[in-house]
Design a protein around this motif. Structure first.
Motif, PDB file in Angstrom:
ATOM      1  N   UNK A 182       0.867  -1.177   0.000  1.00  0.00           N
ATOM      2  CA  UNK A 182       0.000   0.000   0.000  1.00  0.00           C
ATOM      3  C   UNK A 182       0.901   1.223   0.000  1.00  0.00           C
ATOM      4  N   UNK A 183       0.634   2.137  -0.941  1.00  0.00           N
ATOM      5  CA  UNK A 183       1.474   3.325  -1.095  1.00  0.00           C
ATOM      6  C   UNK A 183       0.643   4.568  -0.796  1.00  0.00           C
ATOM      7  N   UNK A 184       1.186   5.431   0.061  1.00  0.00           N
ATOM      8  CA  UNK A 184       0.540   6.693   0.426  1.00  0.00           C
ATOM      9  C   UNK A 184       1.520   7.835   0.172  1.00  0.00           C
ATOM     10  N   UNK A 185       1.006   9.053   0.170  1.00  0.00           N
ATOM     11  CA  UNK A 185       1.852  10.246   0.042  1.00  0.00           C
ATOM     12  C   UNK A 185       2.755  10.158  -1.188  1.00  0.00           C
ATOM     13  N   UNK A 186       2.157   9.911  -2.340  1.00  0.00           N
ATOM     14  CA  UNK A 186       2.930   9.726  -3.565  1.00  0.00           C
ATOM     15  C   UNK A 186       2.439  10.687  -4.641  1.00  0.00           C
ATOM     16  N   UNK A 187       2.775  11.947  -4.494  1.00  0.00           N
ATOM     17  CA  UNK A 187       2.351  12.933  -5.470  1.00  0.00           C
ATOM     18  C   UNK A 187       2.986  12.775  -6.827  1.00  0.00           C
ATOM     19  N   UNK A 188       4.117  12.050  -6.888  1.00  0.00           N
ATOM     20  CA  UNK A 188       4.818  11.888  -8.156  1.00  0.00           C
ATOM     21  C   UNK A 188       4.581  10.564  -8.846  1.00  0.00           C
ATOM     22  N   UNK A 189       3.683   9.729  -8.315  1.00  0.00           N
ATOM     23  CA  UNK A 189       3.417   8.386  -8.865  1.00  0.00           C
ATOM     24  C   UNK A 189       4.723   7.622  -9.111  1.00  0.00           C
ATOM     25  N   UNK A 190       5.402   7.334  -8.025  1.00  0.00           N
ATOM     26  CA  UNK A 190       6.666   6.602  -8.103  1.00  0.00           C
ATOM     27  C   UNK A 190       6.490   5.224  -8.720  1.00  0.00           C
ATOM     28  N   UNK A 191       5.275   4.678  -8.688  1.00  0.00           N
ATOM     29  CA  UNK A 191       5.040   3.357  -9.274  1.00  0.00           C
ATOM     30  C   UNK A 191       5.345   3.327 -10.759  1.00  0.00           C
ATOM     31  N   UNK A 192       5.358   4.479 -11.422  1.00  0.00           N
ATOM     32  CA  UNK A 192       5.651   4.526 -12.861  1.00  0.00           C
ATOM     33  C   UNK A 192       7.071   4.069 -13.163  1.00  0.00           C
ATOM     34  N   UNK A 193       7.936   4.086 -12.166  1.00  0.00           N
ATOM     35  CA  UNK A 193       9.337   3.701 -12.369  1.00  0.00           C
ATOM     36  C   UNK A 193       9.611   2.240 -12.049  1.00  0.00           C
ATOM     37  N   UNK A 194       8.575   1.473 -11.726  1.00  0.00           N
ATOM     38  CA  UNK A 194       8.778   0.065 -11.406  1.00  0.00           C
ATOM     39  C   UNK A 194       8.976  -0.772 -12.663  1.00  0.00           C
ATOM     40  N   UNK A 195       9.832  -1.757 -12.553  1.00  0.00           N
ATOM     41  CA  UNK A 195      10.013  -2.735 -13.621  1.00  0.00           C
ATOM     42  C   UNK A 195       9.202  -3.984 -13.300  1.00  0.00           C
ATOM     43  N   UNK A 196       8.906  -4.765 -14.316  1.00  0.00           N
ATOM     44  CA  UNK A 196       8.206  -6.022 -14.103  1.00  0.00           C
ATOM     45  C   UNK A 196       6.702  -5.854 -14.148  1.00  0.00           C
ATOM     46  N   UNK A 197       6.012  -6.971 -13.915  1.00  0.00           N
ATOM     47  CA  UNK A 197       4.552  -7.002 -14.001  1.00  0.00           C
ATOM     48  C   UNK A 197       3.944  -6.714 -12.628  1.00  0.00           C
ATOM     49  N   UNK A 198       3.135  -5.685 -12.559  1.00  0.00           N
ATOM     50  CA  UNK A 198       2.456  -5.294 -11.330  1.00  0.00           C
ATOM     51  C   UNK A 198       0.990  -5.007 -11.638  1.00  0.00           C
TER      52      UNK A 198
END
Length: 248
Positions: A182-198
């Motif tokens: 669970x991700x909170x306080x993420x104004x920059x959508x850090x998930x965009x930098x993840x590799x792999x299948x999510x």
């Protein structure tokens, strides 16, 4: 003097517990922070909660929120300095405008125990020693709980752990093996930098009339998340979003 920290949920005026509603009516003065950065609607949401759930026999004191660097070189030091400035601002109001026999209320977004500073700020006021009071904490429905309800999720996998983190720490936590997050306080959508299948289950301004929800494979729905986030900000002037990531 008595101080009450009341969790009011993620933003919907009816997302309060019965205990929180009863606590509202016990308060003489509510202290509300005014952030002065385009989010005055947050004050309006608090006012609507009080209108709906109290008899109106209270005062509201708006306290200008101290400025804060949102991208500091030393994040921890900046936040601690901000907490200290907040404590001083609230202390001044408590000394100058609150009677010894009155009850003060803080309306805390979500739940006071999860990524909120109010408990720490109140403890700092007591540590300063200029004003004495007892305080209690009323839990609230968090955005994490409402996110799970909206998407009909069980947050944990069977017998598995769940990591609750921030956008600032997301990539580090994934590198250390977190896979159900669970991700909170993420104004920059850090998930965009993840590799792999999510897979992602995302929500913004949960509980409000302008709530936004998106779910699906991260690589496919990330554009939809960005668009929904922009709509939410345009509608209310602010965005509070959270999401669940699960490695696919």
């Amino acid at each position: 003097m008595r101080v009450r920290l009341i969790g009011i949920g993620p933003g919907g005026p009816d997302d309060l517990t019965v205990a929180a509603v009863h606590a509202l009516e016990s308060v003489d003065i509510f202290l509300v922070a005014d952030k002065k950065r385009g989010v005055d609607d947050l004050v309006a949401v608090r006012e609507e909660i009080l209108r709906r759930h109290t008899s109106g026999a209270h005062r509201v004191v708006v306290v200008p929120d101290p400025p804060r660097d949102r991208n500091p070189a030393h994040y921890g030091d900046e936040v601690r300095d901000w907490h200290a400035a907040r404590a001083e601002a609230y202390e001044t109001v408590l000394l100058d405008r609150i009677g010894d026999d009155e009850t003060v209320g803080f309306l805390v977004w979500g739940d006071p125990s999860l990524y909120d500073s109010t408990i720490r700020v109140v403890e700092r006021i007591l540590e300063r020693g200029r004003v004495r009071f007892d305080y209690d904490v009323l839990p609230g429905i968090s955005s994490v709980q409402l996110l799970a309800a909206r998407h009909r999720l069980v947050l944990n996998t069977i017998g598995g752990p769940i990591t609750v983190t921030t956008g600032r720490r997301l990539l580090r936590d994934v590198a250390e093996g977190a896979s159900n997050i669970v991700v909170m306080l993420d104004g920059g959508l850090a998930c965009a930098d993840l590799d792999g299948a999510w897979n992602i289950w995302w929500g913004a301004n949960l509980g409000t009339d302008d709530e936004e929800l998106v779910a699906g494979p991260l690589a496919e729905v990330l554009p939809a998340v960005r668009e929904a986030r922009a709509r939410a900000k345009h509608a209310r002037g602010w965005v509070m979003d959270t999401y669940l990531l699960r490695r696919g």
